[in-house]
Scaffold this motif. Structure first.
Motif, short mmCIF file in Angstrom:
data_model
loop_
_atom_site.label_atom_id
_atom_site.label_comp_id
_atom_site.label_asym_id
_atom_site.label_seq_id
_atom_site.Cartn_x
_atom_site.Cartn_y
_atom_site.Cartn_z
N PHE A 342 0.94 -0.99 0.19
CA PHE A 342 0.00 -0.25 0.21
C PHE A 342 0.75 1.10 -0.48
O PHE A 342 0.83 2.04 -0.49
N PHE A 343 2.07 1.01 1.28
CA PHE A 343 2.90 2.48 1.29
C PHE A 343 3.23 2.30 -0.24
O PHE A 343 4.36 1.39 -1.36
N LYS A 344 3.57 3.89 -0.86
CA LYS A 344 4.64 4.22 -2.37
C LYS A 344 5.64 4.03 -1.56
O LYS A 344 5.59 4.91 -0.92
N LEU A 345 7.07 3.97 -2.48
CA LEU A 345 8.41 3.90 -2.28
C LEU A 345 8.53 5.43 -2.60
O LEU A 345 8.87 5.21 -3.94
N ALA A 346 8.39 6.42 -2.07
CA ALA A 346 8.95 8.23 -2.97
C ALA A 346 8.97 9.31 -1.78
O ALA A 346 8.59 8.67 -1.02
N VAL A 347 9.74 10.21 -2.55
CA VAL A 347 10.13 10.91 -1.57
C VAL A 347 9.31 11.40 -1.51
O VAL A 347 8.11 11.37 -2.01
N SER A 348 8.59 12.97 -0.40
CA SER A 348 7.84 13.33 0.14
C SER A 348 6.73 13.57 1.12
O SER A 348 7.56 12.06 1.10
N LEU A 349 5.91 13.94 1.21
CA LEU A 349 5.24 13.53 2.37
C LEU A 349 4.11 14.45 2.38
O LEU A 349 3.41 15.30 1.23
N GLY A 350 2.96 13.96 2.73
CA GLY A 350 1.84 15.68 3.30
C GLY A 350 0.62 14.85 2.36
O GLY A 350 0.11 15.52 2.61
N SER A 351 0.65 13.79 1.27
CA SER A 351 -0.50 13.84 0.63
C SER A 351 -1.36 12.86 1.42
O SER A 351 -1.05 11.99 1.86
N THR A 352 -2.52 12.67 0.65
CA THR A 352 -3.22 11.76 0.52
C THR A 352 -2.94 10.21 0.87
O THR A 352 -3.88 9.69 1.50
N GLU A 353 -2.20 9.50 -0.01
CA GLU A 353 -1.56 8.64 -0.13
C GLU A 353 -0.13 8.28 0.90
O GLU A 353 0.23 9.47 0.99
N PRO A 354 0.13 6.84 1.27
CA PRO A 354 1.28 6.23 1.77
C PRO A 354 2.51 7.00 1.12
O PRO A 354 2.29 5.36 0.05
#
Length: 415
Positions: A342-354
């Motif tokens: 479910f969690f996407k491996l990506a930088v950044s934060l604060g969005s609707t997706e985990p």
């Protein structure tokens, strides 16, 4: 909030602001245009607090004005200035208020891009830097400030309200007091707070003496991983100075980006509240799992610690970024990240997706290894940004990824 500073009758009765996709604005007469150009030109140094006229979209535009006025309502600031990214906001703030020979004192850790900008770019312009641990108290920060001032005047103290990625809280009031003590002559030392992790809902920097608060609006404010933006808020005179610098640098956010930001403001409280609710459940799960060594989350500070006192004083909620150390080191951390569904491996934060990331090899890779380790950003640390989905789905995903990471590690040990 949802209709502030917008009159439908000025846009054919539209209930929502349209996107003003124009680079320039027409005038009825040459005299009118000449007068406005003179006004804008005379205010190049941010000397006046008057609103800039609509002349050219590099200076300002309707979508920027609508967003800035609505955003300033959250913390009761006088004005706000929107930028093309969070780093654009940081860079413009630095160059607007610092001069060659000045000292910038900052907390550490910071977001890796900010650390790198301070360490590399500012120094090429003769701006000197010094740092203190984000956990430092008033006396420790003042001691470092005194030592730094042997090399020049202190003109800015820059802190992250909650440090990225450790969630350590900075003492904003202590920094503001020290900045005031070290101010001299006409040039005041200012306190700047990067409030990306907790703002604008869970911490109001101005209640604790900050001069400016800035945000990567890409994160919670935008909230949908579909834009890049930054915003700075504070007193009108200081924001006017920033807008003047923004015009020269040409890094105002575009019309569509500002329209998206204005859209997102309407659901900001709903999103951030739901994300905190989910994050608390995820943090509780991780703290109770034996395969997790440590969880970095503001609600888990020791009861009698200075960090807990700061949390109770400055914050109304812990935010939705949860970092933790997994037992086993970098290889186990990578296996865990690779196993997530479910969690996407990506930088950044604060969005609707985990989202999930490995700070030591991504956002904070540019910080020297020895310093990273000293700050607690080790190879076993993982940072999670909690979204709006079901917390049970998130916990299920984290559990199965932990199972897979530990199973693979044990299999390797038996070989």
């Amino acid at each position: 909030m949802t209709s502030y500073d917008f009159l439908p009758e000025l846009s054919e009765g539209a209930v929502k602001p349209p996107v003003f996709l124009t680079s320039t604005f027409a005038f009825k007469g040459a005299g009118e245009l000449a007068a406005l150009i003179q006004t804008a030109h005379d205010n190049r140094g941010g000397k006046s607090n008057e609103a800039l006229p609509l002349i050219y979209s590099r200076i300002n535009h309707p979508n920027a004005e609508i967003f800035e006025k609505r955003f300033s309502l959250w913390n009761g600031s006088e004005e706000a200035a929107v930028f093309a990214s969070g780093m654009a906001a940081i860079a413009t703030t630095s160059f607007a208020f610092l001069r060659p020979g000045d000292i910038l004192l900052h907390s550490s850790p910071l977001y890796g891009g900010t650390e790198d900008f301070f360490a590399r770019e500012l120094r090429t312009f003769g701006i000197k830097t010094a740092s203190f641990s984000a956990e430092s108290d008033y006396s420790e920060i003042k001691k470092i400030a005194k030592r730094a001032c042997r090399r020049g005047p202190l003109r800015m103290i820059f802190v992250e309200a909650a440090a990225n990625p450790t969630n350590v809280l900075a003492d904003i009031e202590a920094c503001a007091e020290i900045a005031e003590e070290f101010s001299s002559g006409k040039r005041k030392a200012i306190t700047v707070v990067d409030n990306t992790f907790l703002g604008p809902l869970w911490l109001n920097p101005f209640k604790h003496g900050a001069d400016l608060a800035l945000y990567s609006a890409t994160k919670y404010i935008g909230g949908h991983s579909d834009l890049l933006a930054g915003v700075v808020e504070g007193k009108a005179k200081m924001i006017s100075r920033l807008k003047s610098a923004r015009t020269r640098f040409g890094n105002i956010a575009g019309a569509f980006t500002c329209w998206l930001l204005t859209r997102s403001l309407e659901t900001l409280k709903l999103r951030m509240t739901a994300q905190v609710k989910n994050a608390r459940r995820v943090a509780d799960f991780l703290r109770d799992d034996r395969r997790v060594e440590k969880v970095y989350y503001p609600e888990f500070f020791e009861e009698d610690s200075n960090q807990n006192r700061l949390y109770e004083k400055q914050c109304s909620a812990p935010g939705a970024v949860v970092s933790f150390d997994i037992k086993g080191g970098r290889k186990t951390a990578f296996r865990f990240l690779d196993a997530l569904k479910f969690f996407k491996l990506a930088v950044s934060l604060g969005s609707t997706e985990p989202l999930a990331e490995h700070p030591a090899t991504t956002t904070h890779y540019g910080i020297p290894r020895e310093k990273r380790i000293r700050l607690g950003i080790t190879d076993k640390m993982i940072r999670l940004s909690i979204g709006l989905g079901s917390p049970y789905d998130y916990i299920f995903d984290l559990k199965q990824a932990l199972d897979e990471a530990v199973r693979d590690r044990r299999a390797r040990q038996l070989r």
